[in-house]
Structure formats: C-alpha cells, structure tokens
Design a protein around this motif. Sequence first.
Motif, PDB file in Angstrom:
ATOM      1  N   LEU A   1      -0.034  -9.699 -14.965  1.00 40.97           N
ATOM      2  CA  LEU A   1      -1.306  -9.947 -15.611  1.00 40.97           C
ATOM      3  C   LEU A   1      -1.528  -9.073 -16.839  1.00 40.97           C
ATOM      4  CD1 LEU A   1      -3.372  -7.429 -14.703  1.00 40.97           C
ATOM      5  CD2 LEU A   1      -3.146  -8.544 -12.494  1.00 40.97           C
ATOM      6  N   LYS A   2      -2.552  -9.460 -17.579  1.00 42.79           N
ATOM      7  CA  LYS A   2      -2.907  -8.781 -18.822  1.00 42.79           C
ATOM      8  C   LYS A   2      -4.347  -8.293 -18.677  1.00 42.79           C
ATOM      9  CE  LYS A   2      -1.785 -10.724 -22.892  1.00 42.79           C
ATOM     10  NZ  LYS A   2      -1.337  -9.767 -23.905  1.00 42.79           N
ATOM     11  N   ILE A   3      -4.597  -7.040 -19.070  1.00 43.33           N
ATOM     12  CA  ILE A   3      -5.946  -6.485 -18.915  1.00 43.33           C
ATOM     13  C   ILE A   3      -6.724  -6.475 -20.223  1.00 43.33           C
ATOM     14  CG2 ILE A   3      -5.271  -5.086 -16.925  1.00 43.33           C
ATOM     15  CD1 ILE A   3      -5.248  -2.650 -18.802  1.00 43.33           C
ATOM     16  N   ALA A   4      -6.050  -6.719 -21.344  1.00 41.77           N
ATOM     17  CA  ALA A   4      -6.727  -6.777 -22.637  1.00 41.77           C
ATOM     18  C   ALA A   4      -5.830  -7.549 -23.599  1.00 41.77           C
ATOM     19  CB  ALA A   4      -7.000  -5.371 -23.159  1.00 41.77           C
ATOM     20  N   THR A   5      -6.427  -8.003 -24.698  1.00 40.75           N
ATOM     21  CA  THR A   5      -5.656  -8.822 -25.630  1.00 40.75           C
ATOM     22  C   THR A   5      -4.512  -8.039 -26.268  1.00 40.75           C
ATOM     23  OG1 THR A   5      -7.254  -8.282 -27.360  1.00 40.75           O
ATOM     24  CG2 THR A   5      -7.595 -10.335 -26.149  1.00 40.75           C
ATOM     25  N   TRP A   6      -4.693  -6.709 -26.387  1.00 43.83           N
ATOM     26  CA  TRP A   6      -3.683  -5.905 -27.073  1.00 43.83           C
ATOM     27  C   TRP A   6      -2.659  -5.293 -26.133  1.00 43.83           C
ATOM     28  CZ3 TRP A   6      -8.867  -4.829 -26.662  1.00 43.83           C
ATOM     29  CH2 TRP A   6      -9.208  -3.763 -25.822  1.00 43.83           C
ATOM     30  N   THR A   7      -2.750  -5.610 -24.837  1.00 42.28           N
ATOM     31  CA  THR A   7      -1.784  -5.063 -23.881  1.00 42.28           C
ATOM     32  C   THR A   7      -0.809  -6.145 -23.448  1.00 42.28           C
ATOM     33  OG1 THR A   7      -3.188  -5.556 -21.968  1.00 42.28           O
ATOM     34  CG2 THR A   7      -3.486  -3.414 -23.026  1.00 42.28           C
ATOM     35  N   PRO A   8       0.397  -5.755 -23.099  1.00 38.23           N
ATOM     36  CA  PRO A   8       1.364  -6.754 -22.630  1.00 38.23           C
ATOM     37  C   PRO A   8       1.079  -7.153 -21.189  1.00 38.23           C
ATOM     38  CG  PRO A   8       2.325  -4.585 -22.485  1.00 38.23           C
ATOM     39  CD  PRO A   8       0.966  -4.408 -23.126  1.00 38.23           C
ATOM     40  N   PHE A   9       1.686  -8.248 -20.750  1.00 36.85           N
ATOM     41  CA  PHE A   9       1.628  -8.588 -19.335  1.00 36.85           C
ATOM     42  C   PHE A   9       2.402  -7.524 -18.557  1.00 36.85           C
ATOM     43  CE2 PHE A   9      -0.455 -12.588 -18.682  1.00 36.85           C
ATOM     44  CZ  PHE A   9      -0.433 -13.193 -19.934  1.00 36.85           C
ATOM     45  N   ARG A  10       1.835  -7.165 -17.418  1.00 41.82           N
ATOM     46  CA  ARG A  10       2.464  -6.151 -16.584  1.00 41.82           C
ATOM     47  C   ARG A  10       2.302  -6.564 -15.137  1.00 41.82           C
ATOM     48  NH1 ARG A  10      -0.277  -0.361 -15.299  1.00 41.82           N
ATOM     49  NH2 ARG A  10       0.983   0.046 -13.467  1.00 41.82           N
ATOM     50  N   THR A  11       3.264  -6.211 -14.301  1.00 42.47           N
ATOM     51  CA  THR A  11       3.200  -6.579 -12.886  1.00 42.47           C
ATOM     52  C   THR A  11       2.510  -5.506 -12.070  1.00 42.47           C
ATOM     53  OG1 THR A  11       5.204  -7.922 -13.034  1.00 42.47           O
ATOM     54  CG2 THR A  11       4.551  -7.168 -10.844  1.00 42.47           C
ATOM     55  N   TYR A  12       1.510  -5.941 -11.320  1.00 42.97           N
ATOM     56  CA  TYR A  12       0.784  -5.065 -10.417  1.00 42.97           C
ATOM     57  C   TYR A  12       1.076  -5.470  -8.978  1.00 42.97           C
ATOM     58  CZ  TYR A  12      -2.030  -3.473 -14.377  1.00 42.97           C
ATOM     59  OH  TYR A  12      -2.444  -2.932 -15.567  1.00 42.97           O
ATOM     60  N   TRP A  13       1.046  -4.477  -8.103  1.00 41.41           N
ATOM     61  CA  TRP A  13       1.336  -4.714  -6.687  1.00 41.41           C
ATOM     62  C   TRP A  13       0.139  -4.351  -5.824  1.00 41.41           C
ATOM     63  CZ3 TRP A  13       5.904  -6.671  -4.697  1.00 41.41           C
ATOM     64  CH2 TRP A  13       6.977  -6.789  -5.605  1.00 41.41           C
ATOM     65  N   GLY A  14      -0.046  -5.140  -4.765  1.00 47.60           N
ATOM     66  CA  GLY A  14      -1.040  -4.804  -3.775  1.00 47.60           C
ATOM     67  C   GLY A  14      -0.435  -3.964  -2.666  1.00 47.60           C
ATOM     68  N   ARG A  15      -1.289  -3.351  -1.870  1.00 47.23           N
ATOM     69  CA  ARG A  15      -0.809  -2.645  -0.693  1.00 47.23           C
ATOM     70  C   ARG A  15      -0.433  -3.690   0.347  1.00 47.23           C
ATOM     71  NH1 ARG A  15      -5.098   2.205   0.295  1.00 47.23           N
ATOM     72  NH2 ARG A  15      -3.313   3.360   1.043  1.00 47.23           N
ATOM     73  N   GLY A  16       0.527  -3.391   1.139  1.00 47.87           N
ATOM     74  CA  GLY A  16       1.059  -4.372   2.064  1.00 47.87           C
ATOM     75  C   GLY A  16       0.136  -4.702   3.220  1.00 47.87           C
ATOM     76  N   THR A  17       0.386  -5.854   3.796  1.00 44.82           N
ATOM     77  CA  THR A  17      -0.277  -6.255   5.027  1.00 44.82           C
ATOM     78  C   THR A  17       0.819  -6.602   6.034  1.00 44.82           C
ATOM     79  OG1 THR A  17      -1.936  -7.723   6.012  1.00 44.82           O
ATOM     80  CG2 THR A  17      -0.542  -8.683   4.303  1.00 44.82           C
ATOM     81  N   GLU A  18       0.683  -6.072   7.227  1.00 45.00           N
ATOM     82  CA  GLU A  18       1.767  -6.178   8.200  1.00 45.00           C
ATOM     83  C   GLU A  18       1.676  -7.457   9.019  1.00 45.00           C
ATOM     84  OE1 GLU A  18       2.223  -2.594  10.355  1.00 45.00           O
ATOM     85  OE2 GLU A  18       4.048  -3.250  11.392  1.00 45.00           O
ATOM     86  N   VAL A  19       2.803  -8.110   9.137  1.00 46.53           N
ATOM     87  CA  VAL A  19       2.920  -9.323   9.952  1.00 46.53           C
ATOM     88  C   VAL A  19       3.950  -9.065  11.046  1.00 46.53           C
ATOM     89  CG1 VAL A  19       3.661 -11.738   9.987  1.00 46.53           C
ATOM     90  CG2 VAL A  19       2.275 -10.874   8.082  1.00 46.53           C
ATOM     91  N   THR A  20       3.542  -9.258  12.286  1.00 48.40           N
ATOM     92  CA  THR A  20       4.447  -9.088  13.419  1.00 48.40           C
ATOM     93  C   THR A  20       4.480 -10.379  14.223  1.00 48.40           C
ATOM     94  OG1 THR A  20       3.939  -6.730  13.558  1.00 48.40           O
ATOM     95  CG2 THR A  20       4.997  -7.734  15.470  1.00 48.40           C
ATOM     96  N   VAL A  21       5.672 -10.915  14.390  1.00 47.83           N
ATOM     97  CA  VAL A  21       5.844 -12.156  15.139  1.00 47.83           C
ATOM     98  C   VAL A  21       6.614 -11.841  16.412  1.00 47.83           C
ATOM     99  CG1 VAL A  21       6.671 -14.536  15.091  1.00 47.83           C
ATOM    100  CG2 VAL A  21       5.943 -13.423  12.969  1.00 47.83           C
ATOM    101  N   SER A  22       5.968 -12.082  17.534  1.00 47.39           N
ATOM    102  CA  SER A  22       6.602 -11.793  18.819  1.00 47.39           C
ATOM    103  C   SER A  22       7.324 -13.030  19.348  1.00 47.39           C
ATOM    104  CB  SER A  22       5.562 -11.321  19.826  1.00 47.39           C
ATOM    105  OG  SER A  22       4.625 -12.346  20.075  1.00 47.39           O
ATOM    106  N   SER A  23       8.410 -12.777  20.078  1.00 42.78           N
ATOM    107  CA  SER A  23       9.204 -13.908  20.604  1.00 42.78           C
ATOM    108  C   SER A  23       8.725 -14.326  21.979  1.00 42.78           C
ATOM    109  CB  SER A  23      10.677 -13.516  20.667  1.00 42.78           C
ATOM    110  OG  SER A  23      10.849 -12.351  21.437  1.00 42.78           O
TER     111      SER A  23
END
Length: 120
Positions: free
Chosen positions: A98-120
Amino acid sequence: VQLQASGGGLVQAGGSLRLSCAGSGNILSINAMGWYRQAPGKQRELVASIGSDDSTNYADSVKGRFTISRDNAKRAVYLQMNSLEPEDTAVYYCNANLKIATWTPFRTYWGRGTEVTVSS
C-alpha cells in the motif's frame, strides 16, 4: 498504518474458519493483499493473494478449499478456509502492498499473526 488480523482458532478437521484482516491509519491506496502462513519449524509460505483487479493466486495445497476476497471500502482482506486439514495448522499472517501518500512508494505491510489449529 496497522493491519489487524482475526478469526483464528481451534477447529476439527473438515471444519471451516474465516480470517479477516483490516487496515487502519493513513492509507491512500492498496495494491495487492495476501495471506501467508508459518507452521512450526517451517518457513513462511504464501497461501493466497489478491490483486487490485481482484485477480487471485493460490498455493496448490489450498486450491479448491480456500477463497480469498477483499473489501476495498473497508481496507480489508478475507480468507475463507473450508475442508481444513491438520496440515493447515499454522500462524496466518496478512499483508498489504500500500501507499500512505502520493509522494511515497508502495510498500508491503504485515499484520500480526492469527493462529489456526486443526485437530485430527
């Protein structure tokens, strides 16, 4: 800018979960968005991505079971996960280019993870 992921949890094999990730802060424009996952002892891997034109890309292991979508008005990306398998157990991370202003380049931001556990 923050990306907040939610929706993880514990589910039995064959079950479903829906992950959500919403962006907040000064966001001018969002290009591609995606979901990655990292299982214990493994490298982070791409699960699915969606472009600004709604084009999608999926890892072979999730094709036909997972669906990625986005809501540009809400600055959000979603991952509907069906027919979950124990091998899907991981911490899931969202990202956005994403881009935060017209004069900034696109940059990749990450969210904090969410845990998924699948039991058998």
